[in-house]
Design a protein around this motif. Structure first.
Motif, PDB file in Angstrom:
ATOM      1  N   LYS A 402       0.871  -1.095  -0.007  1.00 19.00           N
ATOM      2  CA  LYS A 402       0.079  -0.095   0.018  1.00 19.00           C
ATOM      3  C   LYS A 402       0.887   1.152   0.018  1.00 19.00           C
ATOM      4  O   LYS A 402       0.456   2.482  -0.834  1.00 19.00           O
ATOM      5  CB  LYS A 402      -0.822  -0.233   1.299  1.00 19.00           C
ATOM      6  CG  LYS A 402      -1.888   1.138   1.275  1.00 19.00           C
ATOM      7  CD  LYS A 402      -2.692   1.030   2.639  1.00 19.00           C
ATOM      8  CE  LYS A 402      -3.407   2.209   2.962  1.00 19.00           C
ATOM      9  NZ  LYS A 402      -4.360   2.102   4.086  1.00 19.00           N
ATOM     10  N   GLY A 403       1.996   1.211   0.777  1.00 19.97           N
ATOM     11  CA  GLY A 403       2.950   2.484   0.832  1.00 19.97           C
ATOM     12  C   GLY A 403       4.214   1.929   0.964  1.00 19.97           C
ATOM     13  O   GLY A 403       4.529   0.906   1.260  1.00 19.97           O
ATOM     14  N   LEU A 404       5.069   3.149   0.711  1.00 18.15           N
ATOM     15  CA  LEU A 404       6.522   2.928   0.778  1.00 18.15           C
ATOM     16  C   LEU A 404       7.133   4.249   0.925  1.00 18.15           C
ATOM     17  O   LEU A 404       7.066   5.239   0.525  1.00 18.15           O
ATOM     18  CB  LEU A 404       7.080   2.290  -0.818  1.00 18.15           C
ATOM     19  CG  LEU A 404       8.571   2.359  -1.051  1.00 18.15           C
ATOM     20  CD1 LEU A 404       9.518   1.298  -0.345  1.00 18.15           C
ATOM     21  CD2 LEU A 404       8.739   2.304  -2.681  1.00 18.15           C
ATOM     22  N   TYR A 405       8.206   4.078   2.205  1.00 15.24           N
ATOM     23  CA  TYR A 405       8.974   5.216   2.386  1.00 15.24           C
ATOM     24  C   TYR A 405      10.558   4.591   2.787  1.00 15.24           C
ATOM     25  O   TYR A 405      10.664   3.654   3.045  1.00 15.24           O
ATOM     26  CB  TYR A 405       8.551   6.267   3.032  1.00 15.24           C
ATOM     27  CG  TYR A 405       8.225   5.683   4.682  1.00 15.24           C
ATOM     28  CD1 TYR A 405       9.035   5.938   5.659  1.00 15.24           C
ATOM     29  CD2 TYR A 405       7.024   5.241   4.890  1.00 15.24           C
ATOM     30  CE1 TYR A 405       8.860   5.633   6.906  1.00 15.24           C
ATOM     31  CE2 TYR A 405       6.712   4.608   6.213  1.00 15.24           C
ATOM     32  CZ  TYR A 405       7.676   4.996   7.318  1.00 15.24           C
ATOM     33  OH  TYR A 405       7.380   4.709   8.607  1.00 15.24           O
ATOM     34  N   PHE A 406      11.445   5.291   3.000  1.00 16.14           N
ATOM     35  CA  PHE A 406      12.717   5.042   3.511  1.00 16.14           C
ATOM     36  C   PHE A 406      13.443   6.211   4.536  1.00 16.14           C
ATOM     37  O   PHE A 406      12.730   7.297   4.431  1.00 16.14           O
ATOM     38  CB  PHE A 406      13.674   4.600   2.546  1.00 16.14           C
ATOM     39  CG  PHE A 406      14.538   5.708   1.575  1.00 16.14           C
ATOM     40  CD1 PHE A 406      15.473   6.405   2.114  1.00 16.14           C
ATOM     41  CD2 PHE A 406      13.622   6.722   0.845  1.00 16.14           C
ATOM     42  CE1 PHE A 406      16.210   7.449   1.296  1.00 16.14           C
ATOM     43  CE2 PHE A 406      14.270   7.751   0.077  1.00 16.14           C
ATOM     44  CZ  PHE A 406      15.408   8.052   0.475  1.00 16.14           C
ATOM     45  N   MET A 407      13.998   5.564   5.175  1.00 14.58           N
ATOM     46  CA  MET A 407      14.850   6.690   6.177  1.00 14.58           C
ATOM     47  C   MET A 407      16.433   6.349   6.348  1.00 14.58           C
ATOM     48  O   MET A 407      16.746   5.087   6.249  1.00 14.58           O
ATOM     49  CB  MET A 407      14.223   6.689   7.640  1.00 14.58           C
ATOM     50  CG  MET A 407      14.925   7.768   8.448  1.00 14.58           C
ATOM     51  SD  MET A 407      15.128   9.335   7.784  1.00 14.58           S
ATOM     52  CE  MET A 407      13.480   9.898   7.516  1.00 14.58           C
ATOM     53  N   VAL A 408      17.244   7.398   6.323  1.00 12.60           N
ATOM     54  CA  VAL A 408      18.582   7.278   6.380  1.00 12.60           C
ATOM     55  C   VAL A 408      18.915   7.416   8.124  1.00 12.60           C
ATOM     56  O   VAL A 408      18.610   8.339   8.574  1.00 12.60           O
ATOM     57  CB  VAL A 408      19.340   8.217   5.847  1.00 12.60           C
ATOM     58  CG1 VAL A 408      20.957   8.046   5.777  1.00 12.60           C
ATOM     59  CG2 VAL A 408      19.105   8.060   4.286  1.00 12.60           C
ATOM     60  N   ALA A 409      19.594   6.514   8.804  1.00 13.40           N
ATOM     61  CA  ALA A 409      19.948   6.341  10.042  1.00 13.40           C
ATOM     62  C   ALA A 409      21.412   6.568  10.378  1.00 13.40           C
ATOM     63  O   ALA A 409      22.094   5.899   9.584  1.00 13.40           O
ATOM     64  CB  ALA A 409      19.215   5.281  10.828  1.00 13.40           C
ATOM     65  N   GLY A 410      21.883   7.540  11.238  1.00 13.15           N
ATOM     66  CA  GLY A 410      23.289   7.626  11.402  1.00 13.15           C
ATOM     67  C   GLY A 410      23.920   8.886  11.098  1.00 13.15           C
ATOM     68  O   GLY A 410      25.107   9.114  11.668  1.00 13.15           O
ATOM     69  N   PRO A 411      23.174   9.826  10.285  1.00 13.78           N
ATOM     70  CA  PRO A 411      24.205  10.952  10.030  1.00 13.78           C
ATOM     71  C   PRO A 411      24.087  11.890  11.287  1.00 13.78           C
ATOM     72  O   PRO A 411      23.197  11.771  12.219  1.00 13.78           O
ATOM     73  CB  PRO A 411      23.259  11.719   8.923  1.00 13.78           C
ATOM     74  CG  PRO A 411      22.404  10.531   8.341  1.00 13.78           C
ATOM     75  CD  PRO A 411      22.314   9.579   9.440  1.00 13.78           C
ATOM     76  N   PRO A 412      25.145  12.624  11.517  1.00 15.79           N
ATOM     77  CA  PRO A 412      25.398  13.236  12.735  1.00 15.79           C
ATOM     78  C   PRO A 412      24.412  14.506  12.743  1.00 15.79           C
ATOM     79  O   PRO A 412      24.716  15.476  13.396  1.00 15.79           O
ATOM     80  CB  PRO A 412      26.840  13.876  12.620  1.00 15.79           C
ATOM     81  CG  PRO A 412      27.171  13.876  11.599  1.00 15.79           C
ATOM     82  CD  PRO A 412      26.386  12.767  10.741  1.00 15.79           C
TER      83      PRO A 412
END
Length: 462
Positions: A402-412
């Motif tokens: 139904k849905g899709l997204y992403f996230m980037v983890a770790g940048p300061p």
């Protein structure tokens, strides 16, 4: 049998170092309750064959160079099915938010392939179930990993048909002597601006920090920053309406919308910060190709260097200050985004920065180069990256997504922003430093930003 595969790219080393460790969370929202009975076979037969990196670990050789080493994958170590406490209202949005925050700040073990999958079988307001892929950024960038994901999925309406990906076509360039002569004087100006941009980029990465604001704390950390994840969804039709009115690109409209939303948030929290010096690092895909590659093309060595890996560059884009003028005419945020992004795309500052990083790596080592990249991120206010998804609905093992997204983890940074397009929707997700940025207020400001921009565009005379 274990074997040494290939050297880790310089960018892959920067993204998995003591100075920097970056992960990508890909969130798939399912329309029906998840049936995970085929999980092992799908991972073994479809996911792992896409690229040997999914069955490799990163090691260092006797010369200090890092390489991908193929190992046996124990799939049970990579699959997580959490158990949430029972609740009366049947929706588990809060538990999912907390779970995403938890896994975002956890490091993946370096002694096994750098990915894992989380199957959340609890309904939320957005989905009947959720699957989260957590992958180390060293495996590849958003382009690579989205291409890999599409290789595992099928069209829900007709699995035999390919997905439609709305990539813009690159105009073909043709050599014209008269045009070259006419543009010759501008070459010197362009060269001067490139040198100026390159110098400013070095200063921004080394010494010049953005102002402290409601979206940029001064809290330094050596571990992954504890974030909370929120998102907002817009209709692509609204974006296209503004785009056609202004004659700019979809990315220009979305960038302007985000910049205005950020300034509106700043103004609500602390009025004076809306005029602060703030910079966004906008990620640019540097591949000279359009469209994602199939599994066969991705693993084909003749296309590998062009399709797989981390092939992106940062564009330093100043976030326009909020003034009475652009508050009265919010379309100025789009015009300024359009102007700055186009100028930086045509500047030589980006390749020059890449050359500088290679020199730092050569003479001081990959850790020094990773510290330079971290400093570049730390001195800015936010990073903005985007992924283009298909127009048609996707399905995994005949289960519609139904849905899709992403996230980037770790940048300061305290704020990370990602953009995903899928099925005529634009999904803007926020990675927000927990306890510092109000996620509901940020979401509200982004929605307010779009309303202001649409209203202003519709008031333009035909």
């Amino acid at each position: 049998m274990e074997e040494v595969e290939e050297p880790v790219s310089p960018t892959g080393q920067y993204l998995n170092s003591s100075a920097l460790c970056i992960y990508i969370l890909g969130v798939l929202e399912f329309e029906i309750p998840i049936d995970d009975c085929h999980t092992f076979s799908l991972l073994q037969d479809v996911f792992l064959p896409i690229n040997t990196r999914f069955s490799s670990v990163m090691i260092g050789d006797h010369n200090g160079q890092r390489k991908w080493k193929k190992v046996e994958v124990k799939l049970e170590e990579h699959i997580n099915v959490p158990i949430f406490p029972t609740r009366s209202n049947l929706l588990y949005d809060d538990y999912l938010d907390e779970y995403l925050s938890k896994i975002a700040m956890e490091h993946l073990p370096q002694n096994r392939p750098l990915w894992e999958i989380h199957i959340i079988k609890y309904p939320t307001s957005n989905a009947a179930g959720t699957v989260v892929f957590k992958l180390h950024h060293a495996l590849g960038d958003g382009y690579s990993l989205m291409g890999a994901l599409l290789s595992c999925l099928q069209r829900a309406d007709n699995p035999s048909l390919p997905f439609t990906i709305p990539f813009s076509k690159r105009p073909k360039s043709s050599f014209n002597t008269i045009k070259v002569l006419k543009r010759f004087p501008s070459f010197f100006f362009s060269a001067f601006r490139s040198v100026s941009d390159f110098g400013w980029s070095i200063l921004k990465s080394s010494f010049l920090q953005d102002d402290q604001t409601p979206i940029r704390s001064r809290g330094e950390d050596t571990k992954l920053r504890y974030i909370t994840i929120s998102n907002v969804s817009f209709s692509m039709e609204n974006i296209k309406e503004v785009k056609s009115k202004l004659g700019v690109t979809t990315n220009d409209v979305i960038a302007g919308l985000i910049f205005l939303g950020i300034r509106l948030y700043m103004q609500e929290v602390y009025v004076e910060s809306s005029k602060s010096q703030s910079t966004a690092l906008v990620l640019l895909n540097t591949r000279n190709i359009s469209g994602y590659k199939s599994v066969k093309e991705m693993v084909d060595k003749t296309n590998y260097s062009a399709s797989w890996g981390n092939r992106f560059a940062f564009l330093h884009i100043p976030i326009p200050k909020l003034s009475d003028s652009n508050l009265a005419n919010p379309l100025e945020f789009i015009w300024k985004a359009h102007k700055e992004i186009n100028r930086m795309k045509n500047s030589l500052a980006t390749p020059l920065t890449g050359m500088l990083l290679n020199m730092v790596k050569k003479f001081k080592g990959p850790e020094a180069a990773a510290k330079y990249v971290r400093s570049t991120l730390r001195n800015s206010s936010t990073t903005v990256s985007s992924i283009i998804g298909p127009v048609e609905k996707m399905s995994l093992d005949n289960q519609p997504i139904k849905g899709l997204y992403f996230m980037v983890a770790g940048p300061p940074e305290s704020l990370t922003i990602t953009i995903t397009t899928y099925m005529g929707k634009v999904r803007i997700a926020f990675g927000l430093e927990k306890g510092f940025i109000d996620k509901q207020k940020m979401k509200s400001c982004m929605e307010n930003s779009l309303e202001k921009i649409i209203l202003a565009a519709r008031n333009i005379s035909a």
